[in-house]
Design a protein around this motif. Structure first.
Motif, PDB file in Angstrom:
ATOM      1  N   ALA A 130       0.832  -1.215   0.000  1.00 16.94           N
ATOM      2  CA  ALA A 130       0.000   0.000   0.000  1.00 16.94           C
ATOM      3  C   ALA A 130       0.862   1.258   0.000  1.00 16.94           C
ATOM      4  O   ALA A 130       0.644   2.195   0.765  1.00 16.94           O
ATOM      5  N   ARG A 131       1.867   1.243  -0.901  1.00 15.14           N
ATOM      6  CA  ARG A 131       2.784   2.371  -1.068  1.00 15.14           C
ATOM      7  C   ARG A 131       3.457   2.720   0.250  1.00 15.14           C
ATOM      8  O   ARG A 131       3.444   3.869   0.715  1.00 15.14           O
ATOM      9  N   GLY A 132       4.046   1.699   0.883  1.00 20.34           N
ATOM     10  CA  GLY A 132       4.775   1.937   2.121  1.00 20.34           C
ATOM     11  C   GLY A 132       3.885   2.157   3.325  1.00 20.34           C
ATOM     12  O   GLY A 132       4.335   2.701   4.336  1.00 20.34           O
ATOM     13  N   GLY A 133       2.619   1.721   3.233  1.00 21.76           N
ATOM     14  CA  GLY A 133       1.704   1.879   4.366  1.00 21.76           C
ATOM     15  C   GLY A 133       1.036   3.230   4.433  1.00 21.76           C
ATOM     16  O   GLY A 133       0.683   3.709   5.522  1.00 21.76           O
ATOM     17  N   ARG A 134       0.810   3.844   3.290  1.00 18.51           N
ATOM     18  CA  ARG A 134       0.136   5.149   3.273  1.00 18.51           C
ATOM     19  C   ARG A 134      -1.370   4.921   3.337  1.00 18.51           C
ATOM     20  O   ARG A 134      -2.084   4.986   2.329  1.00 18.51           O
ATOM     21  N   VAL A 135      -1.833   4.625   4.549  1.00 21.23           N
ATOM     22  CA  VAL A 135      -3.251   4.350   4.804  1.00 21.23           C
ATOM     23  C   VAL A 135      -3.698   5.152   6.016  1.00 21.23           C
ATOM     24  O   VAL A 135      -2.878   5.590   6.830  1.00 21.23           O
ATOM     25  N   ASP A 136      -5.019   5.346   6.137  1.00 23.75           N
ATOM     26  CA  ASP A 136      -5.534   6.058   7.313  1.00 23.75           C
ATOM     27  C   ASP A 136      -5.759   5.073   8.461  1.00 23.75           C
ATOM     28  O   ASP A 136      -5.418   3.886   8.364  1.00 23.75           O
ATOM     29  N   ALA A 137      -6.349   5.560   9.539  1.00 22.04           N
ATOM     30  CA  ALA A 137      -6.520   4.734  10.736  1.00 22.04           C
ATOM     31  C   ALA A 137      -7.420   3.528  10.488  1.00 22.04           C
ATOM     32  O   ALA A 137      -7.320   2.522  11.190  1.00 22.04           O
ATOM     33  N   ASN A 138      -8.300   3.611   9.494  1.00 20.35           N
ATOM     34  CA  ASN A 138      -9.195   2.506   9.180  1.00 20.35           C
ATOM     35  C   ASN A 138      -8.612   1.543   8.152  1.00 20.35           C
ATOM     36  O   ASN A 138      -9.244   0.546   7.810  1.00 20.35           O
ATOM     37  N   GLY A 139      -7.419   1.869   7.630  1.00 15.49           N
ATOM     38  CA  GLY A 139      -6.785   0.984   6.659  1.00 15.49           C
ATOM     39  C   GLY A 139      -7.054   1.344   5.216  1.00 15.49           C
ATOM     40  O   GLY A 139      -6.672   0.600   4.312  1.00 15.49           O
ATOM     41  N   THR A 140      -7.693   2.486   4.950  1.00 16.42           N
ATOM     42  CA  THR A 140      -7.990   2.896   3.575  1.00 16.42           C
ATOM     43  C   THR A 140      -6.831   3.736   3.037  1.00 16.42           C
ATOM     44  O   THR A 140      -6.314   4.616   3.735  1.00 16.42           O
ATOM     45  N   THR A 141      -6.429   3.466   1.798  1.00 12.90           N
ATOM     46  CA  THR A 141      -5.296   4.182   1.216  1.00 12.90           C
ATOM     47  C   THR A 141      -5.583   5.677   1.139  1.00 12.90           C
ATOM     48  O   THR A 141      -6.714   6.098   0.869  1.00 12.90           O
ATOM     49  N   LEU A 142      -4.553   6.474   1.377  1.00 11.52           N
ATOM     50  CA  LEU A 142      -4.723   7.924   1.366  1.00 11.52           C
ATOM     51  C   LEU A 142      -5.023   8.445  -0.030  1.00 11.52           C
ATOM     52  O   LEU A 142      -5.608   9.521  -0.186  1.00 11.52           O
ATOM     53  N   ALA A 143      -4.607   7.716  -1.049  1.00 13.51           N
ATOM     54  CA  ALA A 143      -4.944   8.033  -2.443  1.00 13.51           C
ATOM     55  C   ALA A 143      -5.176   6.713  -3.155  1.00 13.51           C
ATOM     56  O   ALA A 143      -4.545   5.705  -2.825  1.00 13.51           O
ATOM     57  N   PRO A 144      -6.095   6.678  -4.126  1.00 11.66           N
ATOM     58  CA  PRO A 144      -6.346   5.422  -4.836  1.00 11.66           C
ATOM     59  C   PRO A 144      -5.088   4.891  -5.507  1.00 11.66           C
ATOM     60  O   PRO A 144      -4.254   5.651  -5.996  1.00 11.66           O
ATOM     61  N   ILE A 145      -4.931   3.576  -5.499  1.00 17.04           N
ATOM     62  CA  ILE A 145      -3.822   2.916  -6.197  1.00 17.04           C
ATOM     63  C   ILE A 145      -4.429   2.206  -7.406  1.00 17.04           C
ATOM     64  O   ILE A 145      -5.172   1.241  -7.258  1.00 17.04           O
ATOM     65  N   GLY A 177      -6.533  -0.720  -5.813  1.00 12.19           N
ATOM     66  CA  GLY A 177      -6.241  -0.906  -4.405  1.00 12.19           C
ATOM     67  C   GLY A 177      -4.933  -1.600  -4.095  1.00 12.19           C
ATOM     68  O   GLY A 177      -4.174  -1.980  -4.982  1.00 12.19           O
ATOM     69  N   PRO A 178      -4.657  -1.787  -2.810  1.00  7.94           N
ATOM     70  CA  PRO A 178      -3.372  -2.361  -2.392  1.00  7.94           C
ATOM     71  C   PRO A 178      -3.152  -3.791  -2.845  1.00  7.94           C
ATOM     72  O   PRO A 178      -2.016  -4.234  -2.961  1.00  7.94           O
ATOM     73  N   MET A 179      -4.217  -4.532  -3.111  1.00  6.78           N
ATOM     74  CA  MET A 179      -4.065  -5.896  -3.615  1.00  6.78           C
ATOM     75  C   MET A 179      -4.423  -5.988  -5.100  1.00  6.78           C
ATOM     76  O   MET A 179      -4.475  -7.079  -5.661  1.00  6.78           O
ATOM     77  N   GLN A 180      -4.688  -4.843  -5.743  1.00  7.64           N
ATOM     78  CA  GLN A 180      -4.846  -4.721  -7.192  1.00  7.64           C
ATOM     79  C   GLN A 180      -5.890  -5.657  -7.796  1.00  7.64           C
ATOM     80  O   GLN A 180      -5.629  -6.406  -8.734  1.00  7.64           O
ATOM     81  N   PHE A 181      -7.117  -5.616  -7.248  1.00  3.67           N
ATOM     82  CA  PHE A 181      -8.223  -6.365  -7.828  1.00  3.67           C
ATOM     83  C   PHE A 181      -8.799  -5.600  -9.011  1.00  3.67           C
ATOM     84  O   PHE A 181      -8.963  -4.379  -8.946  1.00  3.67           O
ATOM     85  N   ILE A 182      -9.151  -6.321 -10.101  1.00  5.80           N
ATOM     86  CA  ILE A 182      -9.934  -5.674 -11.147  1.00  5.80           C
ATOM     87  C   ILE A 182     -11.393  -5.661 -10.679  1.00  5.80           C
ATOM     88  O   ILE A 182     -11.808  -6.520  -9.899  1.00  5.80           O
ATOM     89  N   PRO A 183     -12.190  -4.686 -11.118  1.00  8.92           N
ATOM     90  CA  PRO A 183     -13.552  -4.535 -10.600  1.00  8.92           C
ATOM     91  C   PRO A 183     -14.411  -5.792 -10.710  1.00  8.92           C
ATOM     92  O   PRO A 183     -15.170  -6.104  -9.794  1.00  8.92           O
ATOM     93  N   SER A 184     -14.315  -6.525 -11.835  1.00  7.73           N
ATOM     94  CA  SER A 184     -15.165  -7.709 -11.987  1.00  7.73           C
ATOM     95  C   SER A 184     -14.799  -8.788 -10.977  1.00  7.73           C
ATOM     96  O   SER A 184     -15.667  -9.505 -10.475  1.00  7.73           O
ATOM     97  N   THR A 185     -13.514  -8.913 -10.647  1.00 11.78           N
ATOM     98  CA  THR A 185     -13.100  -9.879  -9.635  1.00 11.78           C
ATOM     99  C   THR A 185     -13.540  -9.415  -8.257  1.00 11.78           C
ATOM    100  O   THR A 185     -13.989 -10.214  -7.433  1.00 11.78           O
ATOM    101  N   TRP A 186     -13.411  -8.129  -7.998  1.00 10.31           N
ATOM    102  CA  TRP A 186     -13.839  -7.602  -6.707  1.00 10.31           C
ATOM    103  C   TRP A 186     -15.334  -7.824  -6.502  1.00 10.31           C
ATOM    104  O   TRP A 186     -15.777  -8.117  -5.378  1.00 10.31           O
ATOM    105  N   ALA A 187     -16.119  -7.717  -7.571  1.00  7.05           N
ATOM    106  CA  ALA A 187     -17.563  -7.918  -7.438  1.00  7.05           C
ATOM    107  C   ALA A 187     -17.880  -9.306  -6.903  1.00  7.05           C
ATOM    108  O   ALA A 187     -18.874  -9.504  -6.205  1.00  7.05           O
TER     109      ALA A 187
END
Length: 566
Positions: A130-145, A177-187
């Motif tokens: 996640a770009r060196g752990g650039r996430v907020d307190a809830n674990g969401t990336t500070l900027a989309p990856i 995202g940090p694990m790089q899912f494509i949208p159809s797989t994430w669905a």
């Protein structure tokens, strides 16, 4: 002291001899599982059935840095972004997400034996943790990856499936995202890993748990080497990807430590020059973007390319930037998907199953060209659509299958859940906007065709007292125990009048009030149903208890209420 190196040897960055020496050193000293994939095991082989999705990432680019390695004959490539100590540091929130995903799957899928270090290895090559752990307190990336558009230019071609909801691209899909899912797989595989009521691919807790479930698909046991390799290849169909992940897995298994969020080591090298970006609206590659030919890393190759390299590729400009344009003109030969003119049914039978059972029939379709001939090596996506808990074998609601030499593709077995009713199995051609084929599938309630008491003891009671014995019955269907079958028990008036009696024996509800009909009963895993205690009122006589099940099985039990003999 031997020098340390950790950077992936990319095509054109070093000589073939140096690359071979580096991979040999790595295989000998650090990653005993690094391998090449036999031709018949590579993704895209005709007739092969890939994992539930064609790949989690759509074979998007990934970071190719290798762990620190003390080599007896170091290559000339530049070292990794950090030394042995710093590379072993994992951002606190990211590390917590991996370990919580491991713990969750140890309960939900204990046979998978997922190690959190595998999630860390994949997280390293997909997004640099996640770009060196650039996430907020809830674990969401500070900027989309976001990965580059999957437009077929060196990658798989995947047209938009989410209307840009996850990847801000309404033309093509991108890995997210940090694990790089494509949208159809994430669905299909989305999870809520931090129990906040949302399933967000940009959240490391959600993404890590989803990745774990994806890797555990098809009943894999990741403590078995063959299953481990299949799982990694299901994430990205590339020999080099497999080798890189195995290298980091072995490295993390030797020890890690926690570092503050945002201070993790950032990777240097990518499998393609236009790897994942971190801007909310990624800028498309410039005119000097990489060649559409697949690189040796395989991360940006077309599925089924086998991860091979071309000796004519010009050298990289270095620093993970763009490469010189490939002088070879693009091929005008249509892809298998472009040759498909329609999908036709290939003999699918009636789709019907009892709740909890597997469907005996499987959907089978044929991809045809305009002339009516079968099209081989086309991708057909099967999806379960509707209000149902049915799943394909392995737990997914979609599966992508490559057509055989005759153009046929057969969906994985559908396993019915507990929800009865109808749903749809839909077949579509991946990468095309052709009409699909819809098949109606029906799930019927569990059934029993016979009921019998487990004891022949007479059931008697004195007026105003409690029956000493409870009624226990066993349900069967075609001679086998009928588990979890719905049943009803009623104190009936007579054999010819099956309405509920208003006197005689009764059950009690939760408040202790008399009731003479019990609904929503179910047999247990062995087909056995034990009724609650029965009580008698003051009316002596012979009474009847009637038990019925879904499927029509019926049993009438005689109950006697009488004063004791003098």
């Amino acid at each position: 002291m031997a020098a340390v190196f950790g950077r992936r040897l990319r095509r054109g960055a070093v000589t073939t001899a140096v690359a071979a020496a580096a991979v040999a050193a790595l295989a000998a000293s650090q990653a005993p599982g690094v391998t090449d994939i036999p031709r018949d095991e590579r993704a895209g082989a005709s007739g092969a059935t890939p994992p539930p999705e064609d790949s989690a990432t759509g074979n998007s680019p990934y970071y190719t840095d290798l762990p620190p390695l003390k080599s007896p004959a170091p290559p000339t490539a530049a070292p990794n972004g950090g030394d042995d100590e710093t590379e072993a540091g994992l951002p606190a929130t990211v590390l917590d997400a991996y370990k919580k995903a491991e713990a969750s799957l140890a309960t939900s899928k204990p046979g998978c034996r997922l190690p959190w270090e595998l999630l860390a290895a994949i997280g390293k090559v997909e997004s640099g943790q996640a770009r060196g752990g650039r996430v907020d307190a809830n674990g969401t990336t500070l900027a989309p990856i976001l990965g580059p558009p999957l437009d077929g230019n060196g990658f798989a071609k995947i047209t938009d499936t989410d209307n840009g909801a996850y990847d801000d691209d309404t033309t093509h899909d991108r890995a997210v995202g940090p694990m790089q899912f494509i949208p159809s797989t994430w669905a299909t595989w989305a999870q809520d890993g931090n129990a906040d009521g949302k399933k967000d691919p940009n959240n490391i807790y959600d993404a890590a748990l989803a990745a774990g479930n994806y890797l555990c698909a098809n009943g894999r046991d990741l403590s078995v080497d063959a299953d481990l390799r299949k799982a990694i290849l299901s994430y990205n169909h590339s020999t080099d990807y497999l080798n890189t992940v195995l290298s980091w897995l072995e490295y993390y298994r030797k020890g890690t430590h926690e570092v503050p969020d945002g201070t993790g080591v950032l990777p240097n090298d990518r499998s393609r020059g236009n790897g994942p970006s971190v801007s909310p609206s990624p800028t498309p590659p410039a005119s000097g973007s990489p060649s559409p030919k697949p690189s040796k890393s395989g991360g940006g190759k077309q599925p089924g390319s086998g991860g091979g390299s071309s000796p004519t590729t010009p050298p990289s400009t270095g620093g993970g930037g763009s490469q010189s344009p490939d002088p070879t003109p693009p091929s005008t030969t249509p892809s298998p998907a472009e040759r498909v003119a329609r999908l036709e049914d290939a003999g699918t039978g009636k789709l019907s199953a009892t709740a909890g059972d597997a469907f005996a029939e499987r959907v089978e379709v044929r991809a045809e060209s305009r002339s009516g001939s079968g099209v081989a090596k086309a991708k057909v996506r099967f999806a379960i659509v509707g209000d149902t808990d049915a799943r394909f074998s392995g737990g997914g609601t979609s599966a992508t299958v490559t057509t055989s030499a005759s153009g046929k593709a057969t969906a994985p077995t559908v396993e019915a859940g507990e929800k009865t009713g109808r749903f749809t199995v839909r077949a579509t051609v991946v990468g095309r906007s052709l009409p699909g084929l819809d098949y109606t599938a029906t799930v019927t309630a569990r059934q029993a065709d016979a009921l019998a008491r487990t004891s022949d003891k007479a059931l008697t009671c004195e007026p105003g007292k409690e029956f000493a014995d409870q009624v226990e019955v066993k349900a069967t269907y075609k001679g086998r125990a009928a588990d979890r079958v719905a049943a009803t028990a009623t104190m009936i008036k007579s054999a010819s009048d099956v309405t509920a009696n208003d006197k005689g024996p009764y059950f009690k509800d939760a408040a202790g009030n008399p009731v003479r009909t019990l609904k929503a009963l179910k047999t247990d895993a062995n087909g056995v149903l034990k009724l609650p205690k029965m009580y008698a009122d003051d009316a002596a006589g012979t009474y009847l208890l009637r038990v019925t099940t879904a499927g029509g099985a019926t049993l009438t039990v005689e109950l006697k209420v009488a004063a004791p003999a003098a």
